[in-house]
Write a protein that holds these residues in place. Structure first.
Motif, PDB file in Angstrom:
ATOM      1  N   LEU A 182      -0.846 -20.370  17.675  1.00  0.00           N
ATOM      2  CA  LEU A 182       0.394 -20.667  18.392  1.00  0.00           C
ATOM      3  C   LEU A 182       1.212 -19.398  18.626  1.00  0.00           C
ATOM      4  CD1 LEU A 182       1.593 -23.934  16.625  1.00  0.00           C
ATOM      5  CD2 LEU A 182       0.859 -23.696  19.000  1.00  0.00           C
ATOM      6  N   VAL A 183       1.838 -19.315  19.825  1.00  0.00           N
ATOM      7  CA  VAL A 183       2.725 -18.179  20.106  1.00  0.00           C
ATOM      8  C   VAL A 183       4.075 -18.402  19.449  1.00  0.00           C
ATOM      9  CG1 VAL A 183       3.944 -16.904  21.903  1.00  0.00           C
ATOM     10  CG2 VAL A 183       1.588 -17.667  22.300  1.00  0.00           C
ATOM     11  N   PHE A 184       4.625 -19.603  19.658  1.00  0.00           N
ATOM     12  CA  PHE A 184       5.987 -19.874  19.189  1.00  0.00           C
ATOM     13  C   PHE A 184       5.979 -20.424  17.760  1.00  0.00           C
ATOM     14  CE2 PHE A 184       6.654 -19.402  23.638  1.00  0.00           C
ATOM     15  CZ  PHE A 184       7.957 -18.970  23.783  1.00  0.00           C
ATOM     16  N   THR A 185       5.762 -19.524  16.801  1.00  0.00           N
ATOM     17  CA  THR A 185       5.889 -19.931  15.405  1.00  0.00           C
ATOM     18  C   THR A 185       7.355 -19.808  15.012  1.00  0.00           C
ATOM     19  OG1 THR A 185       5.543 -17.678  14.674  1.00  0.00           O
ATOM     20  CG2 THR A 185       3.578 -19.069  14.893  1.00  0.00           C
ATOM     21  N   LEU A 186       7.746 -20.393  13.903  1.00  0.00           N
ATOM     22  CA  LEU A 186       9.153 -20.339  13.497  1.00  0.00           C
ATOM     23  C   LEU A 186       9.646 -18.895  13.306  1.00  0.00           C
ATOM     24  CD1 LEU A 186      11.617 -22.078  13.043  1.00  0.00           C
ATOM     25  CD2 LEU A 186      11.041 -22.174  10.617  1.00  0.00           C
ATOM     26  N   PRO A 187       8.883 -18.010  12.609  1.00  0.00           N
ATOM     27  CA  PRO A 187       9.363 -16.633  12.471  1.00  0.00           C
ATOM     28  C   PRO A 187       9.531 -15.947  13.821  1.00  0.00           C
ATOM     29  CG  PRO A 187       7.545 -17.038  10.976  1.00  0.00           C
ATOM     30  CD  PRO A 187       7.636 -18.227  11.862  1.00  0.00           C
ATOM     31  N   MET A 188       8.592 -16.206  14.756  1.00  0.00           N
ATOM     32  CA  MET A 188       8.697 -15.586  16.068  1.00  0.00           C
ATOM     33  C   MET A 188       9.953 -16.074  16.789  1.00  0.00           C
ATOM     34  SD  MET A 188       8.209 -16.526  19.422  1.00  0.00           S
ATOM     35  CE  MET A 188       7.902 -15.745  20.972  1.00  0.00           C
ATOM     36  N   VAL A 189      10.230 -17.384  16.695  1.00  0.00           N
ATOM     37  CA  VAL A 189      11.400 -17.945  17.379  1.00  0.00           C
ATOM     38  C   VAL A 189      12.683 -17.389  16.775  1.00  0.00           C
ATOM     39  CG1 VAL A 189      12.711 -20.058  17.766  1.00  0.00           C
ATOM     40  CG2 VAL A 189      10.242 -20.048  18.133  1.00  0.00           C
ATOM     41  N   LEU A 190      12.738 -17.336  15.433  1.00  0.00           N
ATOM     42  CA  LEU A 190      13.943 -16.796  14.788  1.00  0.00           C
ATOM     43  C   LEU A 190      14.124 -15.322  15.170  1.00  0.00           C
ATOM     44  CD1 LEU A 190      13.814 -18.459  11.252  1.00  0.00           C
ATOM     45  CD2 LEU A 190      15.275 -19.043  13.197  1.00  0.00           C
ATOM     46  N   GLY A 191      13.017 -14.596  15.224  1.00  0.00           N
ATOM     47  CA  GLY A 191      13.096 -13.196  15.634  1.00  0.00           C
ATOM     48  C   GLY A 191      13.609 -13.063  17.063  1.00  0.00           C
ATOM     49  N   LEU A 192      13.109 -13.944  17.940  1.00  0.00           N
ATOM     50  CA  LEU A 192      13.548 -13.931  19.334  1.00  0.00           C
ATOM     51  C   LEU A 192      15.044 -14.220  19.425  1.00  0.00           C
ATOM     52  CD1 LEU A 192      12.631 -13.680  22.262  1.00  0.00           C
ATOM     53  CD2 LEU A 192      12.024 -16.098  22.246  1.00  0.00           C
ATOM     54  N   LEU A 193      15.509 -15.165  18.615  1.00  0.00           N
ATOM     55  CA  LEU A 193      16.943 -15.480  18.595  1.00  0.00           C
ATOM     56  C   LEU A 193      17.752 -14.270  18.135  1.00  0.00           C
ATOM     57  CD1 LEU A 193      16.954 -19.125  17.156  1.00  0.00           C
ATOM     58  CD2 LEU A 193      17.629 -18.408  19.451  1.00  0.00           C
TER      59      LEU A 193
END
Lengths: 84, 728
Positions: free
Chosen positions: B668-679
């Motif tokens: 998956l691209v949108f993992t929770l750490p990736m999303v939090l990092g993006l935020l």
């Protein structure tokens, strides 16, 4: 400037004083003098913000706010009886 | 800069019909009711511009009376003519005719608040020495009466050497007729005779003037005596003869001895003011109106502070709650219009330019207007009612502890709607270091353009479970707001400890009485500020929208069209009715995604993917982030296109696509750490060309916008990297 404890910073709420001497060597204080805080002006402490700083004074009916360290640059003496 | 100057000069040389019979400079203390009187006198016949090279606004209005046309120049509010701030310098330059593009005024209108004669007469005294025809308007005559002040106008006129004094109430227009009549005769007035208030200075100036060229103004020689041979005075001093410097030294010694000249000036002039006041003003017991009672109540520290937080809460609520319905309306109107244009013009570059470039671009500008107008309205109301100064006073200590000043509060609050008006509002901060620290902290506040991305990502990837009585999603959003504030404060602290280290600035704030704002003045200011916003930010936001459209549209791939045609035929053969419509829409979206992938933007996304790979972003996310650099509000639309759900897709469809997005290896691209990092990246980055442009304008150098951009991008990148790597 805080020789005998009587500066603008030591006024109590509602108390008036006449500016007796100003530490005018400081360029920042000279700016305040331009606003009318000069020897002979009668000043009253109107209020202070939370924690006592900054303070609000009344000068000829207008409010002017100073931080404590600036208020300490102005020595005051009690207002003579009958003075306004 | 040079170009605009040339244009300005040219425009002045053209003998257009607006040539005035006389030009009058309007001078007065801040809060003296000067702007209200100026609006009352000139009405809508006003032009707002800037003085060359600075951010101080220039207001010029026309007053027509008895067939004469008078040009009124509203100068910035000032307490004195000592030229120690930019505003004062401009006032002095305009009055003396040294301001480029502004004609030397034929006379001066001094605006004096009748309830503040003490400070007002200090300025009038300096104006008297300029030897220009002078008319005094005594504003707030009604308030003075309520305060129990009886002013002997004839006595005051005599003390001022015979200048006309007109008591007026600018809000009702009382006394304004007489003032207009006096102004129409201003060129016939005798200039006041100098030397009435400080004879020693005038005498010394006359001695020194013997060394000066013939037509040197006495007032300028007086200023030279007080300010001394500073760098700014060198050009002026160079016109004197050789003996002048020594003579200047001798005269300054005679006048001031070892004391600071400014202090002596203040002492001498205020002594004269007190003398005059004793003579012409009588005090009766004041009538305590509602203003006085509100002031007294708000003067107490605790109710004052509580009141302040209530006021801020109302402003916040208004900006977000009241504006939302109008913004939604604008949003749907833009989409509707875009869809209609697409439908009418069919496919092709022109239709796309109009629908996705121009209409979407205009829409992305006016969508900000409801919030900005409400925000401006509140700021103007708070300013004009006198509350803003009190808010700065109450918050000074707290703001000072984080490297800002009390006056930083309005810029900071404004920045929650948009950093552009926030940064424009920093003009009220007199100290340059405080002002720049505030400008650098402002873009960290969560502006309304960040919200759509926050909303999308949080709704899609943060579980909607309860934490105690709170919702985890709401908590994350709140955390992002707090994170922005924290980063802003840390930035201000850091910058004040390093690049902007310096002595604590003096803090002297006049606290005006509460007054009911004047409707006309409020509306005119609102219009003026909205125009400035549209000009500054609107043009940038619009151009950016069109440029991003072009980057995402060009070049067009040749192999997409045949693919679409083939798919459409297959779908038409196999399906019918609603199923067919859905399939056709899907094909369109897929085609758009294919076009985007090989557009300049998509190529850029592929190109920078290695840079963002450590953050867990694929080329799609990278393209959206790149598109967001000039204007962060486009990110959701680009994500919609790149994930082939259309740029107007509803959030649910888009978030499903995001959840399903995978790397080529299937993870998956949108993992929770990736999303939090993006935020975190999104919360920190300065993705807004309009903000950069306004920082450039307000600081008058490219250094600060460049620094802010590099600094914030670096923090965003490192923050996202840390979150992703630690979380994975």
């Amino acid at each position: 400037m805080d020789r005998n404890g009587s500066t603008l910073a030591s006024l109590r709420k509602g108390q008036k004083g006449v500016i007796a001497a100003v530490n005018a060597a400081d360029p920042q204080v000279q700016r305040l003098m331009t606003l009318g805080l000069v020897e002979g002006a009668i000043v009253e402490l109107a209020s202070s913000a939370l924690g006592g700083d900054p303070m609000e004074f009344r000068l000829f009916g207008r409010g002017i706010s100073l931080r404590q360290e600036q208020a300490r640059q102005f020595a005051v003496s009690p207002v003579a009886a009958g003075g306004d | 800069m040079t170009k605009s100057k040339e244009i300005r000069v040219l425009a002045n040389q053209i003998p257009v019909s607006r040539r005035a019979d006389a030009s009058i400079a309007v001078v007065g203390n801040p809060n003296s009711g000067k702007s209200t009187l100026f609006n009352r006198l000139t009405g809508l016949r006003q032009r707002i511009g800037n003085y060359p090279g600075v951010t101080v606004e220039r207001h010029i209005g026309t007053l027509k009376i008895d067939g004469k046309s008078l040009e009124l120049v509203d100068l910035p509010g000032t307490h004195a003519l000592s030229a120690h701030s930019l505003e004062e310098q401009i006032a002095v330059d305009v009055i003396l005719g040294h301001m480029e593009g502004t004609a030397t005024p034929d006379g001066i209108l001094a605006v004096v608040d009748a309830t503040n004669l003490y400070q007002g007469l200090y300025l009038v005294q300096q104006l008297l020495e300029l030897e220009r025809p002078l008319v005094v308007a005594l504003t707030m005559a009604d308030a003075a009466e309520l305060e129990g002040l009886r002013i002997d106008i004839a006595g005051l006129t005599a003390r001022l050497g015979g200048v006309p004094i007109c008591p007026v109430v600018a809000t009702t227009g009382q006394g304004v007729e007489k003032l207009r009549a006096e102004l129409s005769r201003i060129t016939e007035l005798q200039s006041p005779e100098p030397g009435k208030t400080w004879p020693e200075l005038t005498a010394a100036a006359r001695e020194l003037a013997a060394h000066a060229p013939e037509n040197t103004r006495l007032a300028e020689v007086e200023r030279l005596l007080i300010d001394g041979p500073t760098e700014a005075k060198q050009d002026f001093l160079a016109r004197f003869d050789q003996g002048a410097p020594a003579e200047l030294q001798r005269l300054r010694n005679r006048l001031f001895g070892n004391e600071p000249p400014l202090a002596i000036e203040a002492r001498v002039r205020y002594r004269w003011v007190r003398e005059v006041l004793d003579e012409v003003v009588q005090r009766a017991p004041p009538f305590y109106g509602w203003q006085a009672r509100i002031t007294a109540w708000l003067n107490q520290p605790v109710p004052g502070t509580i009141g302040l937080f209530l006021v801020m809460a109302v402003v916040f609520q208004a900006v977000f709650a009241w504006a939302t319905p109008i913004m939604d309306l604008i949003d749907s109107a833009t989409s509707f219009l875009g869809a209609r244009v697409s439908a009418a013009l069919g496919d092709g570059a022109l239709a796309s330019l109009l629908a996705d470039g121009v209409i979407a671009g205009v829409g992305s500008v006016i969508i900000f207007l409801p919030q900005i107008m409400i925000l401006f309205l509140f700021i103007i109301l708070l300013e004009d009612s006198g509350y803003l100064a009190r808010a700065a006073y109450l918050l000074d200590r707290a703001m000072r502890s984080v490297g800002l000043s009390g006056q930083s509060i309005i810029p900071m609050i404004s920045s929650f709607a948009c950093a552009v008006p926030g940064i424009m509002a920093t003009r009220v901060i007199p100290n340059r270091r405080d002002r720049i620290a505030t400008i650098l902290a402002a873009p960290f506040m969560t502006c309304s353009a960040r919200l759509p991305v926050y909303a999308l990502l949080i709704a899609a990837f943060v579980p909607a479970k309860s934490v105690g009585f709170l919702n985890l999603q709401g908590l994350v959003l709140f955390g992002l707001y707090m994170f922005g504030i924290l980063m802003g404060v840390l930035t201000a602290l850091l910058i004040r400890k390093t690049a902007l280290r310096g002595p604590k600035p003096p803090f002297a704030l006049m606290l005006p009485e509460f007054r009911r704002p004047n409707l006309q003045t409020v509306l005119m200011q609102l219009l003026g500020r909205a125009k400035v916003f549209l000009k500054r930010a609107g043009t940038v936001i619009f151009s950016v929208a069109v440029i991003i459209w072009a980057l995402a549209y060009y070049p067009r791939a040749d192999d997409v069209e045949p693919f679409v045609a083939q798919q459409q035929q297959a779908a038409e053969a196999a399906l019918s009715g609603e199923e067919l419509d859905t399939a056709l829409a899907q094909i369109d979206n897929q085609a758009a995604a294919m076009q985007l992938e090989q557009s300049w933007l998509g190529r850029a996304g592929h190109f920078v993917e290695p840079v963002f790979r450590p953050l867990g972003w694929d080329w799609r996310v990278s393209s959206a982030v790149i598109a967001g650099f000039p204007a962060r509000e486009v990110v959701v639309a680009v994500l919609g296109t790149v994930y082939a759900v259309g740029d107007e897709a509803d959030e649910a469809t888009l978030s499903q696509r995001l959840k399903a997005a995978r790397w080529p290896d299937g993870s998956l691209v949108f993992t929770l750490p990736m999303v939090l990092g993006l935020l975190v990246f999104y919360a920190c980055c300065l993705q807004c060309a309009a903000t950069l442009a306004v920082i450039r304008r307000e600081t008058n150098t490219w250094r600060w916008p460049v620094f802010a951009w590099v600094y914030m991008t670096a923090i965003g990148y490192v923050g996202a990297l840390l979150v992703y790597q630690l979380g994975t």
